[in-house]
Each structure stands twice: as C-alpha cells, then as structure tokens.
Design a protein around this motif. Structure first.
Motif, PDB file in Angstrom:
ATOM      1  N   LEU A  99       9.600 -76.397 -14.248  1.00  0.00           N
ATOM      2  CA  LEU A  99      11.051 -76.185 -14.316  1.00  0.00           C
ATOM      3  C   LEU A  99      11.394 -74.746 -14.667  1.00  0.00           C
ATOM      4  O   LEU A  99      12.335 -74.166 -14.113  1.00  0.00           O
ATOM      5  CB  LEU A  99      11.675 -77.132 -15.347  1.00  0.00           C
ATOM      6  N   ASP A 100      10.643 -74.181 -15.591  1.00  0.00           N
ATOM      7  CA  ASP A 100      10.879 -72.769 -15.943  1.00  0.00           C
ATOM      8  C   ASP A 100      10.653 -71.872 -14.730  1.00  0.00           C
ATOM      9  O   ASP A 100      11.428 -70.960 -14.453  1.00  0.00           O
ATOM     10  CB  ASP A 100       9.936 -72.327 -17.072  1.00  0.00           C
ATOM     11  N   ARG A 101       9.580 -72.153 -14.049  1.00  0.00           N
ATOM     12  CA  ARG A 101       9.239 -71.337 -12.882  1.00  0.00           C
ATOM     13  C   ARG A 101      10.320 -71.462 -11.814  1.00  0.00           C
ATOM     14  O   ARG A 101      10.772 -70.481 -11.228  1.00  0.00           O
ATOM     15  CB  ARG A 101       7.881 -71.804 -12.340  1.00  0.00           C
ATOM     16  N   GLU A 102      10.745 -72.696 -11.578  1.00  0.00           N
ATOM     17  CA  GLU A 102      11.754 -72.912 -10.546  1.00  0.00           C
ATOM     18  C   GLU A 102      13.076 -72.238 -10.939  1.00  0.00           C
ATOM     19  O   GLU A 102      13.774 -71.685 -10.091  1.00  0.00           O
ATOM     20  CB  GLU A 102      11.951 -74.420 -10.323  1.00  0.00           C
ATOM     21  N   ALA A 103      13.393 -72.284 -12.223  1.00  0.00           N
ATOM     22  CA  ALA A 103      14.620 -71.625 -12.685  1.00  0.00           C
ATOM     23  C   ALA A 103      14.585 -70.135 -12.360  1.00  0.00           C
ATOM     24  O   ALA A 103      15.548 -69.561 -11.836  1.00  0.00           O
ATOM     25  CB  ALA A 103      14.782 -71.837 -14.196  1.00  0.00           C
ATOM     26  N   LEU A 104      13.456 -69.519 -12.648  1.00  0.00           N
ATOM     27  CA  LEU A 104      13.321 -68.077 -12.361  1.00  0.00           C
ATOM     28  C   LEU A 104      13.384 -67.789 -10.858  1.00  0.00           C
ATOM     29  O   LEU A 104      14.062 -66.858 -10.423  1.00  0.00           O
ATOM     30  CB  LEU A 104      11.984 -67.564 -12.904  1.00  0.00           C
ATOM     31  N   LEU A 105      12.678 -68.593 -10.105  1.00  0.00           N
ATOM     32  CA  LEU A 105      12.575 -68.301  -8.676  1.00  0.00           C
ATOM     33  C   LEU A 105      13.878 -68.578  -7.937  1.00  0.00           C
ATOM     34  O   LEU A 105      14.206 -67.892  -6.955  1.00  0.00           O
ATOM     35  CB  LEU A 105      11.417 -69.088  -8.050  1.00  0.00           C
ATOM     36  N   LEU A 106      14.612 -69.573  -8.385  1.00  0.00           N
ATOM     37  CA  LEU A 106      15.907 -69.833  -7.738  1.00  0.00           C
ATOM     38  C   LEU A 106      16.827 -68.619  -7.880  1.00  0.00           C
ATOM     39  O   LEU A 106      17.577 -68.284  -6.972  1.00  0.00           O
ATOM     40  CB  LEU A 106      16.580 -71.071  -8.350  1.00  0.00           C
TER      41      LEU A 106
ATOM     42  N   ILE B   6      13.360 -60.200 -13.554  1.00  0.00           N
ATOM     43  CA  ILE B   6      13.954 -60.704 -12.311  1.00  0.00           C
ATOM     44  C   ILE B   6      13.764 -59.666 -11.193  1.00  0.00           C
ATOM     45  O   ILE B   6      13.431 -60.007 -10.057  1.00  0.00           O
ATOM     46  CB  ILE B   6      15.457 -61.011 -12.514  1.00  0.00           C
ATOM     47  N   VAL B   7      13.947 -58.403 -11.546  1.00  0.00           N
ATOM     48  CA  VAL B   7      13.770 -57.337 -10.547  1.00  0.00           C
ATOM     49  C   VAL B   7      12.332 -57.336 -10.039  1.00  0.00           C
ATOM     50  O   VAL B   7      12.074 -57.240  -8.832  1.00  0.00           O
ATOM     51  CB  VAL B   7      14.139 -55.970 -11.151  1.00  0.00           C
ATOM     52  N   ARG B   8      11.378 -57.481 -10.946  1.00  0.00           N
ATOM     53  CA  ARG B   8       9.978 -57.481 -10.529  1.00  0.00           C
ATOM     54  C   ARG B   8       9.686 -58.688  -9.617  1.00  0.00           C
ATOM     55  O   ARG B   8       8.984 -58.567  -8.619  1.00  0.00           O
ATOM     56  CB  ARG B   8       9.075 -57.530 -11.768  1.00  0.00           C
ATOM     57  N   LEU B   9      10.260 -59.824 -10.001  1.00  0.00           N
ATOM     58  CA  LEU B   9      10.065 -61.004  -9.163  1.00  0.00           C
ATOM     59  C   LEU B   9      10.686 -60.801  -7.779  1.00  0.00           C
ATOM     60  O   LEU B   9      10.101 -61.168  -6.762  1.00  0.00           O
ATOM     61  CB  LEU B   9      10.710 -62.232  -9.827  1.00  0.00           C
ATOM     62  N   ARG B  10      11.864 -60.211  -7.773  1.00  0.00           N
ATOM     63  CA  ARG B  10      12.531 -59.984  -6.478  1.00  0.00           C
ATOM     64  C   ARG B  10      11.681 -59.089  -5.584  1.00  0.00           C
ATOM     65  O   ARG B  10      11.576 -59.320  -4.384  1.00  0.00           O
ATOM     66  CB  ARG B  10      13.905 -59.352  -6.691  1.00  0.00           C
ATOM     67  N   ARG B  11      11.091 -58.079  -6.189  1.00  0.00           N
ATOM     68  CA  ARG B  11      10.261 -57.178  -5.381  1.00  0.00           C
ATOM     69  C   ARG B  11       9.038 -57.908  -4.821  1.00  0.00           C
ATOM     70  O   ARG B  11       8.507 -57.544  -3.780  1.00  0.00           O
ATOM     71  CB  ARG B  11       9.804 -55.991  -6.229  1.00  0.00           C
ATOM     72  N   ALA B  12       8.614 -58.944  -5.547  1.00  0.00           N
ATOM     73  CA  ALA B  12       7.407 -59.670  -5.132  1.00  0.00           C
ATOM     74  C   ALA B  12       7.718 -60.837  -4.206  1.00  0.00           C
ATOM     75  O   ALA B  12       6.814 -61.593  -3.841  1.00  0.00           O
ATOM     76  CB  ALA B  12       6.672 -60.194  -6.369  1.00  0.00           C
ATOM     77  N   ASN B  13       8.964 -60.993  -3.846  1.00  0.00           N
ATOM     78  CA  ASN B  13       9.358 -62.116  -2.984  1.00  0.00           C
ATOM     79  C   ASN B  13       8.470 -62.152  -1.739  1.00  0.00           C
ATOM     80  O   ASN B  13       8.462 -61.221  -0.949  1.00  0.00           O
ATOM     81  CB  ASN B  13      10.826 -61.936  -2.576  1.00  0.00           C
ATOM     82  N   PRO B  14       7.708 -63.237  -1.553  1.00  0.00           N
ATOM     83  CA  PRO B  14       6.754 -63.259  -0.434  1.00  0.00           C
ATOM     84  C   PRO B  14       7.414 -63.472   0.919  1.00  0.00           C
ATOM     85  O   PRO B  14       6.797 -63.260   1.948  1.00  0.00           O
ATOM     86  CB  PRO B  14       5.852 -64.446  -0.782  1.00  0.00           C
TER      87      PRO B  14
END
Lengths: 162, 224
Positions: A99-106, B6-14
C-alpha cells in the motif's frame, strides 16, 4: 473514458504486467459494463483501481500455476510488481508495504493528486496523506541506508505486506 | 508535489510515455457488448436519472455507428435501420458455427434504437465477433480440461474464421475500408494497428497449451 486506455496500459506496464494492453482492454470492458460506477468527471482513479485488481489477480494465478509446476517455469513466474529500475530504488521500493508503494507510485508515476490517489485506493484523503508522508520518509530512509552502505543484506522483502 | 523522493521516482518512471489511443477494432469490440443495464433500467426513474439515460443513449448511438464503421460492411457502405441489422445477424448465424453448448447472444440496441442506424453488414460483423469469442472461450475450457480433441476443434474453427471472415485494413486505410470485391460471407475488419497479429499470437500460444491470452479475451467478451 476510452481516452484513458493508454494511461491504463501504461499503469499496468509500470506494475509489471506482461500483457498490459490486454489488461487495459479488460479494464475498459469492465468500465463499459459498469458505466454507472465510473465517475464521469474523473474516471482515472476508478480505472487504475480496476487495473490494479486485474494485475494482482494475474500475478496470483501465475504464482499458483508456478506452484503447481504447470508448464515452463519461466513462462509462469508471477510478473514483478515493479519493473527493474536502478537497483537501489528497486530495493527501496520493494522494502515498502504494497500500500505504501502504491501510494507513492500513484502520485509519482500516475501523476494523481493525493485526493485522486486516495479514491483509487479506497481510503479517505486524510489517511492517504498520512500514508504518503510515511511512505516518503521510509523510502528516503531506505535510500539513505543504501547509499551509506549500511543496508542489511539479510532483510527479506515481504511483497504481500499491506 | 515536488518532494525530492517523488522527483526521483518520477525520473525513474519506467514507462514515461502514455501508450496510444484505442484502435477502432478494440473500441468496436468493447462497445458492441451490452452496456450497463442499470443505466437502461434507470430510464424509468424520474428527474435526476434522465441526464444519465440521455448521455448513455447518445453515447450508444454514436458507438453503434462507430462500431459499425470499425467492424463490417458486409454488403455495402450504406446505413440501415435496426431491423435490417438484426436480419443480417440472423442470416449470418446460418453461415457460421458456434461451439457445442454455446448460443448466439441477443443483439441489443439502445433504448431509442428506432432512431439509430448502422452501416449495412454490421449484423454479420457482430455474428463473426460472437463466433470468435465463443470459440476462444471453448478453447480455454478445452485447454484447462486437457481435452485435446476439443482444443483442436476450436483451433481449426478459429483458423477458418480468420481465413474466411476476418480482414485487416491496409496501413493508412480509412475507417470505413472494406475488402474489394466484397466477400459473400459475413466479415469483420481489424484496423491496421497490430490487433489481428496480437490475436494470431494468442492463438499460437493457445496451440502450444498456453491459454493466457485467449482467456483474457474470453473473460473480456463472455459470449452468451
């Protein structure tokens, strides 16, 4: 609604679906059949929630099939829940609860607002914001650990933890 | 949200690019299915539900026209009223076969069907789709029950359908493209967007014992 087909396929692909286009098509079919359930002003959270259920169901089916030894192991292995990113980030994401992961990825990959993401996960917006804050902190801490070389190699990843 | 994580994750968006819009073939397949019956039923309800019903009706009418463009023009490019389309559908059933235990699904029109039109031949195209979905579901069941004879029968039926009743529009062809000369059999046309090749690939997998792809198609379409 159909305008979001590409976004839904991308969502499924980001969550490791091996046949993201088929998942997206199935999501649209379900949405068509349940049109009155789909919020007309903002269908994406509903569509992503449906896609999530399908991807997870496929993963469970594949895992069961693999457990029963049917077919080629390589074909039936459950799809990864997150694609391979840079190793540190992958490891850090996997250390989070689902759930934490999905929250971040959404928020980060699907570009949903916290309110939209909360709707997609079926939780209230306040609870979601708290979860998102904690998830960010945990991910950052994990990445810091990793970059400092203090990562505990014996840590087990619990992909089922919610 | 601009938090560094969040910015780092966005950059890593596959998958940073959103994939393509739906092809007409997929759009047609989905919208050819019965819609949400609650929306139709709500027509009887007063006031607040009328807007939803109206929206659904308009959508369904548009969709029927779009669907017909995308699937089939069996005997020509003109448009016909629902009774003609229904007759085409019934006529096509005599030329196509369904697997044992399957029946032809009811051809449903939206509540204001008398005011809608579909291109001539759409009824035949719907019958081809219904036959295809039915054989796919039959094949899934055969694979799962290890019924090799039934699986071979489904494979042969779908190969025949693809060979005689399914066409792919050439690259860049308009949506209303039809084969020339017009086939004497009912037919449907896939858009040139890889959909037909995906279908063939699914059948190749199924022939090798992997029902995953056709199971997804079966789940999505569920013939009557």
């Amino acid at each position: 609604m159909f305008a979001h087909l590409g976004a839904v396929a991308a969502y499924a692909r980001r969550r490791g679906s091996r046949d993201a286009d088929a998942v997206a098509a199935e999501v649209m079919t379900i949405a068509w059949r349940r049109l009155s359930d789909v919020p007309r002003d903002d269908p994406r959270p509903w569509l992503y929630a449906t896609a999530r259920n399908l991807v997870q169901a496929d993963a469970r089916r594949s895992a069961r099939a693999a457990a029963h030894g049917a077919g080629e192991p390589g074909d039936l292995a459950p799809p990864p829940e997150i694609p391979e990113l840079d190793p540190a980030l992958t490891e850090a994401l996997r250390s989070l609860s689902r759930l934490d992961r999905e929250a971040l990825l959404l928020v980060a990959w699907e570009d949903l607002t916290p309110t939209q993401a909360a709707r997609s996960l079926g939780v209230n917006a306040t609870a979601f914001r708290v979860r998102l804050l904690r998830a960010r902190r945990r991910l950052r801490a994990r990445l810091d650990d990793s970059s400092n070389g203090s990562h505990d190699e014996t840590t087990h990843l619990d992909l089922e933890t919610t | 949200m601009s938090d560094s994580i969040i910015v780092r994750l966005r950059r890593a968006n596959p998958v940073p690019e959103v994939a393509t819009a739906p092809g007409m073939e997929l759009f047609a397949r989905i919208t050819a299915l019965p819609g949400d019956s609650r929306l139709v039923a709500s027509e009887r309800r007063p006031k607040g539900h009328r807007a939803i019903v109206l929206a659904f009706t308009v959508l369904a009418a548009v969709v029927l026209a779009s669907t017909a463009y995308a699937i089939s023009h069996w005997l020509g490019g003109d448009v016909v009223k629902p009774p003609v389309t229904k007759r085409e559908y019934v006529a096509a059933q005599k030329l196509l076969t369904l697997p044992p235990g399957y029946s032809w699904p009811t051809f449903r029109f939206p509540p204001d069907a008398e005011n809608s039109v579909t291109p001539r031949g759409a009824g035949g195209g719907h019958a081809v789709m219904a036959a295809q979905w039915s054989w796919e579901c039959y094949w899934v069941a055969a694979i799962r029950t290890h019924d090799d004879a039934a699986a071979a029968r489904a494979h042969a039926a779908l190969n025949t359908l693809l060979a005689h009743n399914v066409y792919e529009a050439p690259a860049g062809a308009p949506e209303e493209w039809t084969p020339s000369p017009l086939p004497s059999q009912p037919f449907m046309v896939y858009a040139h967007d890889g959909g037909l090749e995906r279908t063939r690939a699914g059948y190749r997998l199924a022939a090798a014992g992997d029902a995953t792809r056709i199971a997804q198609s079966c789940r999505a379409n569920v013939p009557g």
